[in-house]
Design a protein around this motif. Structure first.
Motif, PDB file in Angstrom:
ATOM      1  N   MET A  75       0.959   4.437  -2.656  1.00 13.05           N
ATOM      2  CA  MET A  75       0.828   5.742  -2.326  1.00 13.05           C
ATOM      3  C   MET A  75       1.937   6.375  -2.828  1.00 13.05           C
ATOM      4  O   MET A  75       1.841   7.616  -3.335  1.00 13.05           O
ATOM      5  CB  MET A  75       0.672   5.797  -1.048  1.00 13.05           C
ATOM      6  CG  MET A  75      -0.656   5.492  -0.175  1.00 13.05           C
ATOM      7  SD  MET A  75      -1.975   6.429  -1.106  1.00 13.05           S
ATOM      8  CE  MET A  75      -1.876   7.866  -0.037  1.00 13.05           C
ATOM      9  N   LYS A  76       3.196   5.990  -2.788  1.00 13.68           N
ATOM     10  CA  LYS A  76       4.626   6.537  -3.277  1.00 13.68           C
ATOM     11  C   LYS A  76       4.210   7.055  -4.687  1.00 13.68           C
ATOM     12  O   LYS A  76       4.575   7.945  -5.303  1.00 13.68           O
ATOM     13  CB  LYS A  76       5.706   5.922  -3.093  1.00 13.68           C
ATOM     14  CG  LYS A  76       6.161   6.008  -1.655  1.00 13.68           C
ATOM     15  CD  LYS A  76       7.414   5.226  -1.177  1.00 13.68           C
ATOM     16  CE  LYS A  76       7.860   5.446   0.299  1.00 13.68           C
ATOM     17  NZ  LYS A  76       9.177   4.564   0.243  1.00 13.68           N
TER      18      LYS A  76
ATOM     19  N   ARG B 178       1.462   7.145  -6.708  1.00 15.25           N
ATOM     20  CA  ARG B 178       0.447   8.105  -6.910  1.00 15.25           C
ATOM     21  C   ARG B 178       0.890   9.496  -6.434  1.00 15.25           C
ATOM     22  O   ARG B 178       0.653  10.641  -7.334  1.00 15.25           O
ATOM     23  CB  ARG B 178      -0.715   7.743  -6.022  1.00 15.25           C
ATOM     24  CG  ARG B 178      -1.397   6.712  -6.413  1.00 15.25           C
ATOM     25  CD  ARG B 178      -2.924   6.510  -5.790  1.00 15.25           C
ATOM     26  NE  ARG B 178      -3.420   5.617  -6.274  1.00 15.25           N
ATOM     27  CZ  ARG B 178      -4.709   4.680  -5.514  1.00 15.25           C
ATOM     28  NH1 ARG B 178      -4.883   4.992  -4.370  1.00 15.25           N
ATOM     29  NH2 ARG B 178      -5.339   3.738  -6.117  1.00 15.25           N
ATOM     30  N   THR B 179       1.606   9.668  -5.345  1.00 17.52           N
ATOM     31  CA  THR B 179       2.225  10.947  -4.961  1.00 17.52           C
ATOM     32  C   THR B 179       3.298  11.641  -5.930  1.00 17.52           C
ATOM     33  O   THR B 179       3.215  12.679  -6.555  1.00 17.52           O
ATOM     34  CB  THR B 179       2.971  10.827  -3.698  1.00 17.52           C
ATOM     35  OG1 THR B 179       2.019  10.420  -2.616  1.00 17.52           O
ATOM     36  CG2 THR B 179       3.500  12.188  -3.305  1.00 17.52           C
TER      37      THR B 179
ATOM     38  N   LYS C  87       0.884  -1.216  -0.190  1.00 18.39           N
ATOM     39  CA  LYS C  87      -0.043  -0.035   0.093  1.00 18.39           C
ATOM     40  C   LYS C  87       0.811   1.227   0.031  1.00 18.39           C
ATOM     41  O   LYS C  87       0.566   2.117  -0.621  1.00 18.39           O
ATOM     42  CB  LYS C  87      -0.860  -0.057   1.187  1.00 18.39           C
ATOM     43  CG  LYS C  87      -2.337   0.796   1.127  1.00 18.39           C
ATOM     44  CD  LYS C  87      -3.064   0.733   2.225  1.00 18.39           C
ATOM     45  CE  LYS C  87      -4.482   1.064   1.994  1.00 18.39           C
ATOM     46  NZ  LYS C  87      -5.547   0.927   2.982  1.00 18.39           N
ATOM     47  N   THR C  88       1.974   1.330   0.765  1.00 17.68           N
ATOM     48  CA  THR C  88       2.974   2.429   1.014  1.00 17.68           C
ATOM     49  C   THR C  88       3.438   2.646  -0.614  1.00 17.68           C
ATOM     50  O   THR C  88       3.752   3.754  -0.992  1.00 17.68           O
ATOM     51  CB  THR C  88       3.960   2.111   1.812  1.00 17.68           C
ATOM     52  OG1 THR C  88       3.419   1.734   3.064  1.00 17.68           O
ATOM     53  CG2 THR C  88       4.885   3.140   1.993  1.00 17.68           C
TER      54      THR C  88
END
Length: 155
Positions: A6-7, A9-10, A2-3
């Motif tokens: 998220m990275k 997407r960021t 999940k991390t």
């Protein structure tokens, strides 16, 4: 996992800021070029804008460290014509700004950019990944173009 997502997407969001920055820069460049054009003329504006841009680019390149000009030995010269496109852009935009103003100049320029970029994507020109136009995209472009025509008609 999940991390990592998220990275990613960021990072993608950060890269979406680049065209926003470019849009802001194009708008200011249009205004500055138009103002300069009134002072010194069209070709003089092109020379000054590109000369100053070259100086800034060289300074940034040298400050970055590890500067080498070896990259110039193995380049395909065809894409280098982008520099001449810059001359055409500055000339056209600075002249249009004087007559049409900033909003109309940018509006028409952006519409043409949308159409040409969609053609490039649709046909896969210039090495772009082929991404054919769909009905929603076509309707969207027609609405945008209609807005420009309506704006110009009621001006």
């Amino acid at each position: 996992m999940k991390t990592l997502i998220m990275k990613m997407r960021t990072k993608k969001m950060a890269y979406l800021m680049l065209p926003i920055i470019a849009g802001i820069a194009i708008t200011f460049q249009t205004a500055f070029s138009g103002k300069l054009n009134k002072q010194v003329g069209s070709l003089e504006t092109v020379i000054l804008v590109h000369l100053f841009g070259l100086i800034v680019a060289i300074i940034v390149y040298l400050l970055r460290g590890q500067a080498t000009f070896k990259f110039m030995s193995n380049i395909n010269l065809l894409p280098v014509i982008a520099g001449s496109m810059g001359v055409l852009i500055i000339f056209s935009i600075s002249r249009s700004f004087v007559v049409n103003g900033a909003f109309t100049t940018i509006m028409i320029s952006v519409i043409i950019q949308l159409i040409i970029s969609k053609l490039i994507d649709h046909f896969g020109w210039l090495g772009a990944e082929r991404n054919p136009i769909n009905l929603a995209q076509f309707i969207s472009l027609c609405i945008i173009i209609s807005g420009v025509v309506l704006y110009q008609y009621n001006k």
